[in-house]
Design an enzyme around this catalytic site. Structure first.
Site, short mmCIF file in Angstrom:
data_model
loop_
_atom_site.label_atom_id
_atom_site.label_comp_id
_atom_site.label_asym_id
_atom_site.label_seq_id
_atom_site.Cartn_x
_atom_site.Cartn_y
_atom_site.Cartn_z
N ARG A 58 0.82 -1.22 0.00
CA ARG A 58 0.00 0.00 0.00
C ARG A 58 0.85 1.27 0.00
O ARG A 58 0.35 2.35 -0.33
CB ARG A 58 -1.01 -0.05 1.15
N GLU A 95 1.87 -6.83 13.05
CA GLU A 95 0.73 -6.93 13.97
C GLU A 95 0.11 -8.33 13.84
O GLU A 95 -0.43 -8.87 14.79
CB GLU A 95 -0.31 -5.85 13.64
O1 LIG Z 1 3.50 -1.21 11.66
P1 LIG Z 1 3.37 -2.67 11.32
O2 LIG Z 1 2.79 -3.46 12.46
O3 LIG Z 1 4.61 -3.26 10.81
O4 LIG Z 1 2.25 -2.80 10.19
C1 LIG Z 1 2.11 -1.89 9.13
C2 LIG Z 1 2.21 -2.58 7.82
O5 LIG Z 1 1.17 -3.56 7.68
C3 LIG Z 1 0.48 -3.33 6.46
O6 LIG Z 1 1.05 -4.00 5.40
P2 LIG Z 1 0.93 -5.57 5.20
O7 LIG Z 1 2.11 -6.23 5.80
O8 LIG Z 1 -0.43 -6.02 5.67
O9 LIG Z 1 1.10 -5.71 3.64
P3 LIG Z 1 0.27 -5.18 2.38
O10 LIG Z 1 0.42 -3.66 2.33
O11 LIG Z 1 0.97 -5.84 1.25
O12 LIG Z 1 -1.16 -5.58 2.55
C4 LIG Z 1 0.62 -1.84 6.24
O13 LIG Z 1 0.40 -1.48 4.88
C5 LIG Z 1 2.02 -1.58 6.68
O14 LIG Z 1 2.96 -1.83 5.65
N1 LIG Z 2 -5.17 -2.86 11.58
C1 LIG Z 2 -4.61 -2.73 10.38
N2 LIG Z 2 -5.34 -2.29 9.33
C2 LIG Z 2 -4.76 -2.17 8.10
N3 LIG Z 2 -3.50 -2.44 7.86
C3 LIG Z 2 -2.74 -2.87 8.87
N4 LIG Z 2 -1.44 -3.20 8.94
C4 LIG Z 2 -1.18 -3.57 10.19
N5 LIG Z 2 -2.25 -3.48 10.97
C5 LIG Z 2 -3.26 -3.04 10.16
#
Ligand SMILES: O=P(O)(O)OC[C@H]1O[C@H](OP(=O)(O)OP(=O)(O)O)[C@H](O)[C@@H]1O
Ligand SMILES: Nc1ncnc2[nH]cnc12
Length: 170
Positions: A58, A95
């Protein structure tokens, strides 16, 4: 801009107990998307940023727009195995699990000032890993810009004293 009304809560996605912040309504709204990109770039306009680094996936949505606003280029930090050239790599806690991030070894010029862009700061593991990768290949992490910050997870504690901009806090 009322970003909050354009972010949808999805309970128990992708795992039980997680309330997922779905940004797709914001992305679908032209004025809101443009405002979000502008507002993410604004605090860094006079900070001599040389390159925006966006985090898969994202961070790829907002990063290039922010780079355009700042008049600089963009480089991707990707999940393991996606980048074609030589990479630096780091595994970190999420997370909801663990993941590995990579960056091309030549993604930054030594001592260039880097702004890291992503949609959301949760535990901070992802952003901290991206920062470590950039430092490993010689860049200076000079800021972080997010749309959303989940304050209760205290992710900014992992990012030290580097300036952080967030549009919405929960
Ligand atoms: O602060 P954190 O606990 O590390 O989480 C934040 C990350 O989690 C989500 O990505 P995700 O890993 O879900 O990947 P995506 O964007 O490919 O869906 C979000 O877009 C951040 O990159
Ligand atoms: N709660 C949440 N919603 C969307 N993206 C995330 N990445 C990590 N935690 C998330």
């Amino acid at each position: 801009m009322d970003y909050v009304s354009l972010i949808r809560d999805i309970p128990n996605f992708p795992k039980e107990g997680i309330i997922f912040k779905d940004i797709t309504p914001l992305l679908a709204n032209g004025p809101a998307l443009a405002a979000a990109v502008d507002d993410m770039a604004a605090p860094f306009k006079d900070k001599n940023i040389d390159l925006v680094v966006g985090i898969e996936s994202r961070g790829f949505i907002f990063g290039p727009g922010v780079a355009r606003e700042l008049g600089c280029g963009f480089a991707p930090v990707r999940k393991a195995g996606k980048l074609p050239y030589h990479t630096e790599s780091l595994t970190y806690d999420l997370e909801y699990g663990t993941d590995t991030l990579e960056i091309h070894v030549d993604a930054v010029v030594a001592d260039h000032r880097i702004l890291i862009v992503d949609d959301l700061l949760a535990t901070g593991g992802t952003a901290a890993a991206a920062g470590e990768l950039i430092a490993k290949i010689g860049g200076i992490v000079s800021g972080f810009s997010f749309v959303i910050e989940l304050d209760f997870l205290e992710g900014r504690e992992k990012l030290g004293s580097i300036p952080i901009s967030t549009l919405i806090h929960y």
